[in-house]
Write an enzyme that holds these catalytic residues in place. Structure first.
Site, PDB file in Angstrom:
ATOM      1  N   HIS A  62      33.818 -50.038  61.882  1.00 18.79           N
ATOM      2  CA  HIS A  62      33.377 -49.220  60.754  1.00 18.79           C
ATOM      3  C   HIS A  62      33.249 -50.048  59.481  1.00 18.79           C
ATOM      4  O   HIS A  62      34.234 -50.335  58.809  1.00 18.79           O
ATOM      5  CB  HIS A  62      34.415 -48.104  60.557  1.00 18.79           C
ATOM      6  CG  HIS A  62      34.021 -47.064  59.564  1.00 18.79           C
ATOM      7  ND1 HIS A  62      34.663 -45.862  59.470  1.00 18.79           N
ATOM      8  CD2 HIS A  62      33.062 -47.042  58.605  1.00 18.79           C
ATOM      9  CE1 HIS A  62      34.120 -45.141  58.500  1.00 18.79           C
ATOM     10  NE2 HIS A  62      33.144 -45.844  57.948  1.00 18.79           N
ATOM     11  N   HIS A  64      30.285 -50.927  56.057  1.00 17.16           N
ATOM     12  CA  HIS A  64      29.007 -50.619  55.400  1.00 17.16           C
ATOM     13  C   HIS A  64      28.439 -51.908  54.856  1.00 17.16           C
ATOM     14  O   HIS A  64      29.041 -52.537  53.993  1.00 17.16           O
ATOM     15  CB  HIS A  64      29.223 -49.588  54.284  1.00 17.16           C
ATOM     16  CG  HIS A  64      29.773 -48.296  54.792  1.00 17.16           C
ATOM     17  ND1 HIS A  64      28.957 -47.254  55.173  1.00 17.16           N
ATOM     18  CD2 HIS A  64      31.043 -47.887  55.039  1.00 17.16           C
ATOM     19  CE1 HIS A  64      29.707 -46.257  55.613  1.00 17.16           C
ATOM     20  NE2 HIS A  64      30.986 -46.622  55.550  1.00 17.16           N
ATOM     21  N   ASN A  96      24.262 -45.294  57.118  1.00 16.45           N
ATOM     22  CA  ASN A  96      23.921 -44.593  55.862  1.00 16.45           C
ATOM     23  C   ASN A  96      23.341 -45.528  54.798  1.00 16.45           C
ATOM     24  O   ASN A  96      23.797 -45.577  53.668  1.00 16.45           O
ATOM     25  CB  ASN A  96      25.135 -43.844  55.302  1.00 16.45           C
ATOM     26  CG  ASN A  96      26.262 -44.774  54.881  1.00 16.45           C
ATOM     27  OD1 ASN A  96      26.374 -45.880  55.388  1.00 16.45           O
ATOM     28  ND2 ASN A  96      27.084 -44.335  53.942  1.00 16.45           N
ATOM     29  N   HIS A 186      33.114 -38.598  61.142  1.00 17.40           N
ATOM     30  CA  HIS A 186      33.879 -38.944  59.943  1.00 17.40           C
ATOM     31  C   HIS A 186      34.840 -37.862  59.475  1.00 17.40           C
ATOM     32  O   HIS A 186      35.816 -38.153  58.823  1.00 17.40           O
ATOM     33  CB  HIS A 186      32.931 -39.367  58.810  1.00 17.40           C
ATOM     34  CG  HIS A 186      32.508 -40.791  58.955  1.00 17.40           C
ATOM     35  ND1 HIS A 186      31.998 -41.282  60.120  1.00 17.40           N
ATOM     36  CD2 HIS A 186      32.554 -41.825  58.095  1.00 17.40           C
ATOM     37  CE1 HIS A 186      31.743 -42.576  59.953  1.00 17.40           C
ATOM     38  NE2 HIS A 186      32.060 -42.932  58.744  1.00 17.40           N
ATOM     39  N   HIS A 212      38.448 -43.090  60.247  1.00 15.87           N
ATOM     40  CA  HIS A 212      39.468 -43.092  59.177  1.00 15.87           C
ATOM     41  C   HIS A 212      40.350 -41.853  59.069  1.00 15.87           C
ATOM     42  O   HIS A 212      40.298 -41.112  58.093  1.00 15.87           O
ATOM     43  CB  HIS A 212      38.851 -43.414  57.814  1.00 15.87           C
ATOM     44  CG  HIS A 212      37.566 -42.728  57.462  1.00 15.87           C
ATOM     45  ND1 HIS A 212      37.379 -41.382  57.610  1.00 15.87           N
ATOM     46  CD2 HIS A 212      36.409 -43.224  56.950  1.00 15.87           C
ATOM     47  CE1 HIS A 212      36.165 -41.083  57.205  1.00 15.87           C
ATOM     48  NE2 HIS A 212      35.553 -42.182  56.808  1.00 15.87           N
ATOM     49  N   ASP A 289      36.468 -49.680  57.237  1.00 12.97           N
ATOM     50  CA  ASP A 289      35.625 -48.874  56.341  1.00 12.97           C
ATOM     51  C   ASP A 289      35.245 -49.700  55.105  1.00 12.97           C
ATOM     52  O   ASP A 289      35.251 -49.183  53.975  1.00 12.97           O
ATOM     53  CB  ASP A 289      36.299 -47.553  55.945  1.00 12.97           C
ATOM     54  CG  ASP A 289      35.315 -46.566  55.320  1.00 12.97           C
ATOM     55  OD1 ASP A 289      34.090 -46.827  55.354  1.00 12.97           O
ATOM     56  OD2 ASP A 289      35.771 -45.538  54.789  1.00 12.97           O
ATOM     57  N   HIS A 293      30.932 -51.963  46.568  1.00 16.52           N
ATOM     58  CA  HIS A 293      30.183 -51.344  45.464  1.00 16.52           C
ATOM     59  C   HIS A 293      30.154 -52.303  44.281  1.00 16.52           C
ATOM     60  O   HIS A 293      31.039 -53.148  44.141  1.00 16.52           O
ATOM     61  CB  HIS A 293      30.863 -50.049  45.003  1.00 16.52           C
ATOM     62  CG  HIS A 293      30.815 -48.939  45.990  1.00 16.52           C
ATOM     63  ND1 HIS A 293      29.640 -48.298  46.331  1.00 16.52           N
ATOM     64  CD2 HIS A 293      31.787 -48.350  46.723  1.00 16.52           C
ATOM     65  CE1 HIS A 293      29.911 -47.354  47.234  1.00 16.52           C
ATOM     66  NE2 HIS A 293      31.195 -47.376  47.483  1.00 16.52           N
ATOM     67  N   GLY A 304      35.272 -45.850  47.927  1.00 20.08           N
ATOM     68  CA  GLY A 304      35.438 -46.907  48.936  1.00 20.08           C
ATOM     69  C   GLY A 304      35.859 -48.235  48.371  1.00 20.08           C
ATOM     70  O   GLY A 304      35.709 -48.508  47.176  1.00 20.08           O
TER      71      GLY A 304
HETATM   72 ZN   LIG Z   1      32.303 -45.006  56.294  1.00 18.80          ZN
END
Ligand SMILES: [Zn+2]
Length: 405
Positions: A62, A64, A96, A186, A212, A289, A293, A304
């Site tokens: 997991h 991003h 996503n 999720h 998570h 996860d 950012h 996150g």
């Molecule tokens: Zn996620």
């Protein structure tokens, strides 16, 4: 190229020996307990001095990676390097992005770029619905079993959105099961406990992985489920930040800014239940996860943390140092189990014939975390300033050194 790791503590979920590991042509060709392997014969030699730990590369179910669409937060290059620095050799990146990854061609194009960068094996997840709109099946799932595939994602996921329409969710899970896929749910909306309960009670025969897990109630629901249905294919993950931090840590950094994450950091009671869930096998894996950012996005409430580069130190310090988990158990959570759930053959164990995906760790080394030094573009971490044990010394992917401290 031949590489000899001599005199290491070779530990994975299945093995714990002192010895040597020989790598050639991208594979582990031999694991030699106790024997002192002679130096050289032309290859590269690393000496573990009987102290450094050698284990199989970590597998993250997991993360991003933000491409396409948000390269200000992260790029495939920066994320791959962050993964390598964290000891991760295989990573699933969530769908996503903008646009969302809802079809095979989009997934393949990300995978090809990551392969060209060459630091890790990247497996893009594909969404359950078209454009993650929650209205109709994604082109990938709609194409069905008869479609000719060149890429089969080890995970399908709608990420934080879940699918609200229960009929559509059932259809998606049935289509996923037909294609042999595992679906990461999720369970963020309507409260974690209720969302987990909903997924467990759907009764669709599909391999479901709960992302998570953070709440005591959800851990107990899973414990109940697994004890009543030991053959159930349901698996679950916890993140390093949820096992190490609480609401107080979030508030200290700004609960709606730098401390914001979904699901949120909770009370000590919830955190302790997560530790118990990991200990007794209710929670199968640790996943980062990793959610990079920009500083502006964090100030505007983007949820996150950047997690790949701190995961091992956080988990080692918390689970092994503080809660007496064995290293074997930790490596099961970080490597063997995620590799098994994702169906990644040749990953998750140090054994002859397996991929030469290896991480070398110095478990006694203390480091003070500083998010500003991350390779990830996301510098957002609540661990900055903390002194943690355990650092990654070297990462080998496909038999090549991709990171060395
Ligand atoms: Zn996620």
């Amino acid at each position: 190229m031949k590489i000899i790791f001599r005199n290491f503590r070779v530990i994975d979920a299945f093995t714990d020996v002192t010895g040597s590991v020989i790598v050639d042509g991208g594979r582990i060709v031999d694991v030699v307990p106790d024997a002192v392997v002679p130096h050289g014969d032309g290859g590269l030699v690393f000496d573990g001095c009987g102290r450094l730990v050698l284990t199989s590369g970590f597998v993250d179910m997991h993360a991003h990676f933000r491409e396409p669409g948000s390269s200000g937060k992260e790029t495939l290059e920066s994320a791959s390097l962050a993964a390598a620095r964290g000891g991760y050799t295989s990573v699933v990146c969530m769908a996503n992005t903008s646009p969302p990854v809802d079809n095979e061609a989009a997934a393949i194009s990300i995978k090809r770029r990551a392969d060209a960068i060459g630091l890790i094996s990247l497996y893009p997840a594909i969404s359950l619905t078209e454009g993650m709109n929650g209205k109709k099946l994604s082109p990938y799932l709609a194409a069905g079993r008869s479609a000719v595939r060149t890429y089969s994602p080890p995970l399908l996921s709608e990420d934080g959105r879940d699918v609200a329409d229960e009929g559509l969710l059932r259809t998606a899970l049935r289509a996923a099961a037909e294609g042999g896929h595992t679906v990461s749910c999720h369970c963020d909306f309507g409260g974690e406990d209720a969302a987990v309960k909903r997924v467990l009670e759907l009764g669709v025969d599909c391999r479901i992985h709960i992302a998570h897990v953070s709440a005591k109630g959800a851990v107990n629901l899973l414990r109940d489920h697994k004890s009543h249905a030991p053959e159930s294919p349901v698996t679950a993950e916890a993140t390093p930040h949820h096992i190490a931090l609480t609401r107080g840590d979030a508030e200290a950094s700004g609960a709606e800014t730098f401390g914001k994450v979904a699901p949120p950091l909770r009370s000590e009671e919830h955190r302790l239940e997560l530790i118990e869930g990991l200990r007794d096998g209710v929670i199968d894996v640790i996943a980062t996860d990793h959610a990079p950012h920009t500083t502006d996005d964090k100030l505007n409430g983007a949820p996150g943390f950047s997690g790949l580069e701190t995961a091992f130190a956080v988990c080692y310090t918390t689970l092994v140092k503080r809660y007496n988990f064995s290293l074997q158990k930790l490596f099961s959570l970080l490597s063997a189990e995620p590799a098994r759930i994702l169906g990644l053959s040749g990953c998750g164990a140090i054994a002859a014939g397996n991929n030469a995906d290896i991480v070398v760790l110095d478990t006694e080394r203390e480091t003070v975390i500083d998010g500003d030094t991350f390779a990830s573009r996301g510098k957002n971490t609540l661990f900055s300033g903390r002194k943690l044990y355990g650092s990654v010394v070297l990462t080998l992917h496909d038999g090549r050194v991709v990171y060395q401290a």
